[in-house]
Scaffold this motif. Structure first.
Motif, mmCIF file in Angstrom:
data_model
loop_
_atom_site.group_PDB
_atom_site.id
_atom_site.type_symbol
_atom_site.label_atom_id
_atom_site.label_comp_id
_atom_site.label_asym_id
_atom_site.label_seq_id
_atom_site.Cartn_x
_atom_site.Cartn_y
_atom_site.Cartn_z
ATOM 1 N N GLU A 170 39.799 54.132 36.414
ATOM 2 C CA GLU A 170 39.307 54.579 35.344
ATOM 3 C C GLU A 170 38.901 53.569 34.113
ATOM 4 O OE1 GLU A 170 40.725 57.668 31.860
ATOM 5 O OE2 GLU A 170 41.988 57.459 33.736
ATOM 6 N N GLU A 171 40.186 52.510 34.429
ATOM 7 C CA GLU A 171 40.026 51.409 33.414
ATOM 8 C C GLU A 171 38.712 50.318 33.446
ATOM 9 O OE1 GLU A 171 42.460 47.223 33.082
ATOM 10 O OE2 GLU A 171 43.417 49.106 33.408
ATOM 11 N N GLU A 179 44.048 55.006 38.166
ATOM 12 C CA GLU A 179 44.206 54.653 36.645
ATOM 13 C C GLU A 179 43.279 53.301 36.654
ATOM 14 O OE1 GLU A 179 47.983 54.057 35.157
ATOM 15 O OE2 GLU A 179 48.471 56.278 35.316
ATOM 16 N N GLU A 231 35.359 50.071 30.725
ATOM 17 C CA GLU A 231 34.757 48.858 30.576
ATOM 18 C C GLU A 231 33.207 48.761 30.695
ATOM 19 O OE1 GLU A 231 36.678 45.102 31.656
ATOM 20 O OE2 GLU A 231 38.099 46.263 32.524
#
Length: 479
Positions: free
Chosen positions: A197-198, A194, A202
């Protein structure tokens, strides 16, 4: 008179004794100096210049001669290192940088450039790490140095230390996207999907074609079991930017020393792939200066200017491309498109006719010719060009459906025009131009409410003054 008798030395005699003493001291010092071996000047490497481009050879010889004349100058050694570095003469570059740093250990450039050379060679990554650390001692707030040190630490399998450097780089420069991607790859390797992915989201929000970000995101999706999304992202990687450049003012000084058309061309293509058309144009300007007969460089420069919105410069270099190689079709199509953008359809017709002579089955030339002929005012010729393209079995692009439909409407064939606008919407349900044209047909036939509905949908897809003008003329507004 003797001093014992209370007299004094004459002044002239005192001066004579002093001169004798000074002469004696100088003689002794000279003798000692003659017995000492002379300090040897460091060897200045001479690159192999066989088959080298003349302008590169000239630049190398000039900077090397400056070092030979000033062997104790850190700047002379450093400049020689930068020129050899820019032309990928790695051994000569590292020798020059080591000497420059030895002569001036307070200049962060020399260990920084040395670190880059050593990291490229990959033969002594520990030395590369130490060079970057010395540079950071002198310039601790320079974000690209933290990024390059982090990359070197990854290669040395010191992952946590690398992550700390990437995080520091982002603290200093939040837009340094390669550091964010590198950090996302580390989090992926740790199973922090996660967070990875974050970080990638961006990056892709700012640079949708970032190749490494896309390929890493595909891996994240695969690990998460989102196979369909992973395949979709992986498909985008094939057309994404292959390079991941970033702003590095210090390294930019090295890049500016490049005089090789080959090096400049490759670097410009890298900038182009990343969407940095301004930097690409700068490099390509040097390429066309060095290779004035290179049609590919002129065409690529024209495209770069086109993407920057500079149509005049784009047109100039496309015209140069066509004059250098008249049998090229693609630059003629691009030139015709620029002429259309500049409201010069007559010049566009000329280019498109020649393009069709060279490539009768080109998928775009016939449709563009029809559009240009209609704009010139030759409606009949435009409709004929559209029909001929259809006869050749060419697929009708969405934009060509709109142009053809508009021409038919002007000719009074409203039903046939409507069919083309509907075909455009079948291919693209939110096509603003098709919705606007259908709105005009509906308004003209007295179906005002339906016309307003189409105008509002067109505005939602793309706000255009012409659509707003029709709504205002009808006294209507979108809800």
């Amino acid at each position: 008179m003797s001093p014992r008798g209370g007299g004094t030395f004459p002044a002239t005699r005192l001066v004579s004794y002093r001169l004798i003493l000074v002469g004696f001291v100088l003689a002794v010092l000279l003798a000692v100096a003659c017995d000492q071996p002379a300090a040897e000047s460091p060897h200045v490497p001479e690159p192999d210049m066989t088959d080298m481009e003349p302008q590169v050879e000239k630049r190398l010889r000039k900077t090397r001669s400056v070092v030979l004349a000033n062997p104790q100058s850190a700047d002379a050694w450093g400049r020689f290192g930068m020129v050899t570095h820019a032309h990928e003469l790695w051994d000569e570059a590292q020798t020059a940088y080591r000497q420059a740093e030895k002569l001036d250990p307070t200049d962060a450039r020399w260990p920084y450039y040395l670190g880059d050379v050593l990291s490229v060679l990959g033969t002594d990554l520990e030395a590369a790490e130490q060079a970057f650390r010395r540079a950071l001692e002198l310039r601790p707030g320079y974000a690209p140095a933290h990024l390059r040190l982090g990359n070197t630490l990854v290669l040395r399998d010191r992952i946590q230390a690398a992550a700390a450097q990437f995080e520091r780089a982002l603290e200093l420069e939040p837009k340094l996207q390669p550091a964010r991607v590198a950090l996302a790859q580390i989090r992926l390797s740790e199973g922090q999907l996660e967070l990875s992915e974050e970080l990638l989201a961006e990056v892709l929000a700012a640079a949708p074609r970032h190749g490494r970000a896309l390929s890493t995101l595909a891996q994240v999706y695969m690990r998460q079991g989102r196979r369909a999304e992973a395949r979709e992202i992986a498909a985008q990687v094939r057309s994404a930017a292959r390079y991941n450049l970033f702003s590095d003012p210090l390294m930019g000084q090295v890049d500016s020393e490049a005089r090789s058309a080959v090096v400049l061309w490759e670097r410009a293509k890298a900038f182009f792939d990343n969407g940095n058309y301004e930097q690409a144009a700068r490099g390509l300007l040097l390429v066309v200066e060095l290779q004035p007969s290179n049609p590919d460089a002129h065409q690529q420069l024209a495209i770069a200017y086109g993407n920057l919105g500079n149509l005049e410069r784009s047109r100039y270099y496309l015209e140069r491309t066509v004059s250098l190689k008249p049998d090229l079709v693609e630059p003629r199509l691009q030139l015709a498109t620029v002429h259309l953008e500049q409201q010069n359809p007559t010049a566009a017709v000329e280019q498109l006719r020649r393009a069709l002579e060279l490539a009768p089955d080109d998928p775009d030339a016939g449709w563009l010719l029809g559009k240009a002929q209609v704009l010139v005012g030759d409606l009949s010729a435009g409709l004929t060009s559209f029909e001929q393209s259809k006869v050749r079995g060419l697929e009708v692009p969405v934009w060509a459906h709109n142009e053809w439909g508009s021409a038919l409407a002007q000719a009074g064939a409203l039903d046939a025009a409507r069919d083309h606008f509907l075909a455009a919407l079948a291919a693209d349900a939110d096509n603003a131009q098709a919705l606007f044209y259908l709105g005009l047909l509906l308004e003209g036939s007295g179906h005002t409410d339906e016309a307003v509905e189409h105008y509002c949908r067109s505005l939602e897809a793309q706000a255009k003054p012409s659509t707003l003008a029709r709504l205002q003329a009808l006294g209507r507004a979108c809800g």
